[in-house]
Enzyme design. Structure first.
Site, PDB file in Angstrom:
ATOM      1  N   CYS A 111       0.726  -1.359   0.160  1.00  0.00           N
ATOM      2  CA  CYS A 111      -0.461  -0.015  -0.023  1.00  0.00           C
ATOM      3  C   CYS A 111       0.922   1.235  -0.600  1.00  0.00           C
ATOM      4  CB  CYS A 111      -0.957  -0.187   1.311  1.00  0.00           C
ATOM      5  SG  CYS A 111      -1.931   1.234   1.647  1.00  0.00           S
ATOM      6  N   HIS A 154      -9.496  -3.488  -1.555  1.00  0.00           N
ATOM      7  CA  HIS A 154      -8.284  -3.056  -1.804  1.00  0.00           C
ATOM      8  C   HIS A 154      -8.678  -1.082  -1.083  1.00  0.00           C
ATOM      9  CE1 HIS A 154      -4.211  -2.030  -0.316  1.00  0.00           C
ATOM     10  NE2 HIS A 154      -4.395  -1.169  -0.700  1.00  0.00           N
ATOM     11  N   GLU A 155      -9.332  -0.752  -2.639  1.00  0.00           N
ATOM     12  CA  GLU A 155      -9.176   0.723  -2.676  1.00  0.00           C
ATOM     13  C   GLU A 155     -10.552   0.888  -1.999  1.00  0.00           C
ATOM     14  OE1 GLU A 155      -6.234   0.568  -4.217  1.00  0.00           O
ATOM     15  OE2 GLU A 155      -6.995   2.649  -3.766  1.00  0.00           O
ATOM     16  N   HIS A 158     -10.067   1.354   0.997  1.00  0.00           N
ATOM     17  CA  HIS A 158     -10.080   2.696   2.232  1.00  0.00           C
ATOM     18  C   HIS A 158     -10.740   3.806   1.647  1.00  0.00           C
ATOM     19  CE1 HIS A 158      -4.733   2.380   1.765  1.00  0.00           C
ATOM     20  NE2 HIS A 158      -5.140   2.548   0.338  1.00  0.00           N
TER      21      HIS A 158
END
Ligand SMILES: CNC(=O)c1cccc(C)c1Nc1nc(N2CCN(c3ccccc3Cl)CC2)nc(N2CSC[C@H]2C(=O)NC)n1
Ligand code: NI
Length: 184
Positions: A111, A154-155, A158
């Site tokens: 990351c 994963h995004e 965030h």
């Protein structure tokens, strides 16, 4: 142009905040935001340019990582022959469906906001149905699997203040749970 100095790191509270949805039609600011995030990914994946601008390579970047707490993420996933598997700026992305089957990258995850190697399998869903709006406000509903699905998860994490290592089993980081496949 976004540089590494613009990317916030662990400890910055924005990384743990829940980002706000954007409204349509997009403001010029929100259009530009998506454009410059995609530009970062393109430059970071070009060996020469990445070296010139000292960028860490990425296939995904979320607005909170540049200290903008909005539900916007850029994804640029090439395959190993250089063609593009998935490329778009996702506005208000939402996962509509998740497969029972789980998946994890064999090498773990990195990351841009985490300046250290955190080893271990990041257990995610193998296949997702993703809803998002593009820069023109068009709604998309697409199915993704394996690597692009991992990146999108994963995004979206965030946008919800989650970091990849939150999914690593502390006791046994390399344990492979059943119905979980390894993605090379
Ligand atoms: C700890 N072990 C590891 O990191 C790790 C270690 C080995 C392999 C993998 C596969 C690992 N894992 C991992 N590798 C990546 N890249 C591989 C290299 N690549 C890239 C590099 C150069 C040019 C063009 C490109 Cl395309 C950029 C992307 N990216 C992510 N993630 C996690 S999902 C979001 C995505 C992200 O963009 N992170 C910044 N994970
Ligand atoms: Ni990240």
């Amino acid at each position: 142009m976004i540089l590494m100095k613009d990317i916030i790191r662990e400890g910055n509270p924005t990384l743990r905040a829940t980002a706000k949805k954007v409204s349509f039609p997009l403001s010029q600011e929100d259009r530009d935001l998506g454009k410059k995030m995609m530009k970062y990914l393109e430059v970071s994946q070009d060996e020469k340019l990445a070296e010139k601008y000292h960028l860490r390579a990425g296939v995904g970047l979320a607005a909170p990582q540049i200290d903008v707490s909005k539900r916007v993420a850029a994804v640029l996933v090439p395959d190993n022959d250089g063609s593009i598997v998935f490329k778009d700026v996702l506005y208000n992305p939402r996962i509509l469906r998740e497969s029972v089957k789980r998946a994890a990258l064999n090498e773990g995850e990195g990351c841009l906001s985490v300046d250290r190697n955190v080893a271990g399998l990041v257990i995610r869903t193998d296949r997702i149905t993703l809803e998002y709006y593009d820069v023109n406000g068009e709604r998309h509903e697409i199915k993704l699997e394996n690597y692009p699905a991992i990146v999108v998860q994963h995004e979206i994490d965030h946008l919800n203040g989650t970091l990849f290592y939150d999914h690593i089993d502390k006791e046994s980081p390399f344990k492979l749970p059943e119905n979980t496949i390894i993605i090379e």
